[in-house]
Write a protein that holds these residues in place. Sequence first.
Motif, PDB file in Angstrom:
ATOM      1  N   LYS A 155      46.227  41.308  41.017  1.00  0.00           N
ATOM      2  CA  LYS A 155      45.439  40.893  39.851  1.00  0.00           C
ATOM      3  C   LYS A 155      45.065  42.038  38.919  1.00  0.00           C
ATOM      4  N   LEU A 156      44.480  43.099  39.441  1.00  0.00           N
ATOM      5  CA  LEU A 156      44.044  44.195  38.579  1.00  0.00           C
ATOM      6  C   LEU A 156      45.227  44.831  37.845  1.00  0.00           C
ATOM      7  N   PRO A 157      46.342  45.129  38.519  1.00  0.00           N
ATOM      8  CA  PRO A 157      47.506  45.630  37.780  1.00  0.00           C
ATOM      9  C   PRO A 157      48.007  44.642  36.724  1.00  0.00           C
ATOM     10  N   THR A 160      44.770  35.976  30.909  1.00  0.00           N
ATOM     11  CA  THR A 160      43.727  36.575  31.746  1.00  0.00           C
ATOM     12  C   THR A 160      42.806  35.502  32.306  1.00  0.00           C
ATOM     13  N   SER A 197      50.847  50.207  43.520  1.00  0.00           N
ATOM     14  CA  SER A 197      49.629  49.619  42.955  1.00  0.00           C
ATOM     15  C   SER A 197      49.326  48.263  43.577  1.00  0.00           C
ATOM     16  N   THR A 251      53.646  41.498  38.767  1.00  0.00           N
ATOM     17  CA  THR A 251      52.410  40.881  39.254  1.00  0.00           C
ATOM     18  C   THR A 251      52.290  39.431  38.813  1.00  0.00           C
ATOM     19  N   LEU A 302      45.968  47.586  45.498  1.00  0.00           N
ATOM     20  CA  LEU A 302      44.995  46.867  44.669  1.00  0.00           C
ATOM     21  C   LEU A 302      45.194  45.353  44.666  1.00  0.00           C
ATOM     22  N   TYR A 352      46.127  42.518  34.926  1.00  0.00           N
ATOM     23  CA  TYR A 352      45.252  42.635  33.762  1.00  0.00           C
ATOM     24  C   TYR A 352      45.542  43.906  32.974  1.00  0.00           C
ATOM     25  N   ILE A 353      45.659  45.029  33.684  1.00  0.00           N
ATOM     26  CA  ILE A 353      45.895  46.312  33.009  1.00  0.00           C
ATOM     27  C   ILE A 353      47.222  46.286  32.251  1.00  0.00           C
ATOM     28  N   ARG A 382      42.348  34.332  36.618  1.00  0.00           N
ATOM     29  CA  ARG A 382      41.105  34.605  37.352  1.00  0.00           C
ATOM     30  C   ARG A 382      40.919  33.733  38.606  1.00  0.00           C
TER      31      ARG A 382
END
Length: 398
Positions: free
Chosen positions: A85-87, A197, A78, A128, A82, A89-90, A201
């Motif tokens: 960052k996106l992993p 979160t 991942s 992450t 990706l 947040y998820i 950013r």
Amino acid sequence: MKREQPHATWPASPAVGYLAAFGLSLAMAVGNSLARFAYALVLPAMRDDLAWSYTQAGALNTINAVGYLAGAFVAVASIRRLGPKLPFYIGLWATAITVLATAFVRDFTAIAVVRTLTGIAAAYVFVTGGVLAASVFPHDARRAASAIAIYFAGGGLGLLVTALTIPWLLEVRGDAAWPEAWLLLGGMCLVMSLLATLAARPVAVAPPVRHPTPWAKGPLTPLYFGYGCFALGYFAYMTFIVAWMREQGLSSTDIAIVWAALGLSTILSLQIWAKPFAAWPAGRPFAAVMATVGIGAALALVGGGLPVMLASALLFGCFFMVPGALTAYIKASLPPVLWGEVFASFTLVFSILQCFGPAATGFLADHTGSLAAGLGVSAGILLVGAVAGLSQRPIERM
């Protein structure tokens, strides 16, 4: 070029960078302290109310660790595709939701499923979040070491918050109130996830890569071995130390004080370990932290009641700095494009081996009538890991 621009302009000041590191540290509190380690505080109540054996109690944390293993395995791919960052947040929000969901199930199998999902999500946060923390000060080794220490010290904040809430709740409401404890934990996770979160950013990270970048694993063998020892040794303490204190006759107040000392120690650790992370060579910071944690684990078995347990907690509380030392070494030795993948590979090794600690300790407890044997073996393994860390040599940055 646009991808690299934030590295030159952010953070606008050291204060902004440190504030971001603190915000990210709340993710460490969510993914580890609230989602995983708080189980030790709720475990005695759940065990009494649901009539579990020690083996069942330990198996739930092993199941959680298996989920963590699955999450770490998937996180490697991942992050590569990706970015972190996106992993992040998820994983963060999935962790918060699954912690909250634990309050609404009583069946052992259902709880096991929820704890598995929590483990998967928490692994994403751990891998992450470490990459994001290492990216806060990309060109300043001293401040970067401090940011990494701040991030991992967030686990101590989580321990402190749970110490000030969960034992008192269960003392007043009784063992049957353990679902309320998970409701409280879930609510705290949601608030901290929002703040983490927002902190993540603006952090600039290396862009994702579609294909693996070759890197040599052999030079890192001592750290792999030492980190494996950490995985085997620390989780037994964090799973059963509250049950051990109850076994020794400590009161709920005593347990809350010891758990708070554990969290406070982690918070103060960032002041102690940030400088060694930046200044000491090779595996010495890792070895020093592991030795401190191992001695703390061994102290718990000496006896002597609350004073000795406080000393144990204050030393063992440095355990969040073990991955901190590893992260600092990776940042100093490897290029940013590899940080996520390398850290994920260490987390994968960690995840495999941590699966054995809680279940083995619970099994030994059921067959010996005491938690002492399992906790003693765990302390010895931690000290072996410290010796392994000393043999790690510097490697030239690729």
